[in-house]
Design an enzyme around this catalytic site. Structure first.
Site: not given
Length: 606
Positions: A365, A393, A425
């Site tokens: 990230s 992610h 997410k």
């Protein structure tokens, strides 16, 4: 001397008969202790054969400035030599490791310009000097002190506050603290509303003005597929479940907190990932930090990427296992650690490791890079290790079907021993999951602290995840999921291409929706966030100690909810701020603008 010559023979014949040498290595590891110096002969390859990550480094051409070593680093798999084998060496199938990839793998990590690095260090040095000056004035009550301090009657007790350890927070972070923790008073979708605040004492305290900044373009949330919304199918289903089950459960899964909706969610996760079984947890951070200690312990070895998330680092430390760190996404570094672990075994006793676990992330990230999973799996199979993949992610954000980095590379999910991910997410929810073989999941249900002691996931959150996951899978009877996946991919490609043409330095993979833009200098961290907010754009800025001291950056997170007009607005503002703060550091050749010539202009040009 006999053992030394035996080792050299094995080393020289490694390329010709790898299987035979592997069988001999066990004998070598036992006999190596008879060496006079107590250490093995050097087993690493020469530095000439060790390009970082196996990257192809080429000399610069005209119009392209070189870095301090005269090379520009370009990560393109199909232009690279073998990643973790010697140059020119082939595997057992007679092909290079590029055959492991079914698509181009392009990453960019442009070198920090030397002058920028020097000025960044100078900037931090000046800030440090003034910080010590302010501390001196505070000590003599000349300057106003607003920080927490020990009372005089407590001076003989163990100190609660370490002044030197909090030096950075007091004198550097506080000056730009207004760029973080901004209160939001709307859904954090493609646009959001912010509560305006001011500080009368250089960000030590904040006061709300009562005004709201409306329509701020959100470039900081991990809302990859745009499911962070209060209307639509997900919101409607969450409301229905809230009316049926309530908001909370008030118990753990192993007591009275196991609902049918939790069972439905776990079966859906297993189908989505293509694994035998899966388990859901109420907190993403705890999914890593509490489950890794259940999988490894004393006598086990954990090989961790140097840029792994704090939850992975904490879980590895709590496990009590031996931890060794390899360079980020560097397969040569990883294989060297695996070789050494097999040859030497555990320290002192030289017994074989009970288990070797490789910890990697799908998308990193802070870097925007994607794990080289095909090569990690190849090494895992070769050295009989295990792979723990954190797809926090990447799940929902990568792959033609949104199933993460495994889907992105077209790999078999069963090749990954532990598949971990979060729902915070791409799914617009909360919590995390672990997927794998049925035996693994049943073991975690009995031994994971996060499963035994944590409160169950709230039913509305579970329903939000179920509905969004079914949309991604196309089981809702619409093409909304496929449309969002396609829109995210198009937005990512467009935004990254425009930033490259602009001349700023960006990190990461060309397909990663996480786009770090390098700022470098400490004064530009706060200035960038404030200038972008003036233009009604919310961004995330990151500096030391979250990043290396000379690699401060702004991080853009692309979403399928962003329209092309929104991205163009952000790019226009980015171009203005880039000129204002002089952020266009890139020394790569810029592509010429698209110009259409008329016939008369062409004749004049001739």
């Amino acid at each position: 001397m006999y053992h030394f010559s035996f080792y050299l023979t094995a080393r020289l014949t490694f390329n010709r008969d790898e299987t035979k040498v592997r069988n001999l290595l066990h004998y070598v590891s036992n006999s190596i202790k008879y060496h006079t110096d107590g250490r093995p002969t050097e087993m690493t390859e020469s530095s000439a054969n060790k390009l970082l990550n196996g990257d192809a480094c080429r000399r610069t051409s005209s119009g392209q400035k070189a870095s301090k070593n005269g090379f520009v680093k370009n990560h393109c798999l199909f232009q690279q030599p073998q990643k973790y084998r010697r140059p020119g060496e082939k595997n057992q199938h007679g092909t290079h490791n590029s055959s492991l990839y079914k698509r181009p793998f392009v990453e960019s990590f442009e070198q920090t310009p030397l002058l920028v690095a020097v000025l960044t260090y100078v900037g931090y040095g000046i800030l440090t000097i003034f910080g010590y000056l302010r501390d001196f004035l505070r000590h003599w009550n000349i300057g106003k002190c607003t920080m927490a301090r020990e009372r005089e009657e407590q001076k003989d007790f163990v100190p609660l506050y370490q002044d030197f350890e909090n030096f950075y927070t007091r004198n550097l972070y506080m000056r730009i603290r207004d760029n973080w923790n901004r209160p939001i008073c709307s859904v954090p979708g493609a646009k959001m509303d912010l509560v305006e605040r001011v500080s009368p004492d250089y960000n030590w305290t904040f006061q709300h003005t009562g005004k709201v900044v409306k329509g701020v373009i959100n470039m900081g949330s991990y809302n990859y597929l745009g499911f962070a919304e209060n209307t639509g199918a997900c919101a409607d289903s969450a409301i229905e479940v809230t009316q049926k089950y309530g908001v909370g459960v008030g118990s753990t899964r192993c007591e009275l907190g196991n609902l049918d909706i939790h069972e439905e969610l776990e079966h859906l996760i297993a189908r989505f990932l293509g694994v035998e079984s899966a388990m859901a947890f109420g907190m993403g951070f705890a999914t890593n930090s509490m489950n890794i200690p259940a999988l490894t312990g004393k006598g086990c070895l954990i090989l961790s990427d140097e840029l792994n998330h704090a939850s992975l680092v904490l879980g590895a430390r709590l496990s009590g296992s031996t931890i060794r760190v390899f360079k980020h996404n560097n397969m040569q570094s990883l294989e060297k650690l695996l070789r050494d672990a097999i040859v030497h075994g555990q320290p002192r006793t030289h017994r074989p490791w009970r288990k070797i676990l490789i910890l990697v992330e799908g998308i990193y990230s802070m870097e925007g890079s994607i794990v080289r999973l095909p090569e990690v799996i190849a090494l895992k199979k070769r050295y009989k290790a295990y792979v723990y993949l954190d797809e926090a992610h990447s799940i929902g954000a990568l792959g033609p079907n949104g199933k993460g980095v495994v889907d992105y590379f077209g790999l078999d999910p069963t090749d990954v021993d532990v598949m971990m991910g979060t729902f915070t997410k791409s799914f617009g929810g909360a919590g995390g999951y672990i997927g794998g073989k049925k035996e693994l999941i049943e073991y975690l249900r009995q031994h994971s602290h996060s499963a035994m002691y944590a409160t169950s996931m709230p039913p509305p959150v579970a329903q939000q995840i179920i509905t969004s996951m079914k949309i991604i899978m196309g089981e809702d009877g619409t093409t909304l999921g496929a449309d969002r996946l396609r829109q995210l991919s198009e937005n990512t490609t467009y935004f990254r291409r425009k930033l490259c043409e602009m001349g700023v330095i960006i990190y990461g993979n060309s397909d990663s929706p996480v786009v770090p833009v390098m700022l470098y200098m400490p004064a530009k961290i706060g200035a960038f966030g404030r200038e972008m907010l003036k233009r009604n754009i919310g961004t995330v800025v990151v500096g030391f100690p979250a990043t290396p001291i000379i690699e401060s950056r702004a991080r853009f997170c692309i979403s399928a909810a962003h329209t092309r007009e929104m991205l163009d607005t952000v790019l226009e503002a980015m171009n203005e701020v880039g000129d204002l703060l002089q952020l266009k550091y890139s020394r790569r050749r810029q592509s010429p603008p698209n110009i259409r010539w008329t016939s008369e202009q062409s004749q004049l040009q001739d």
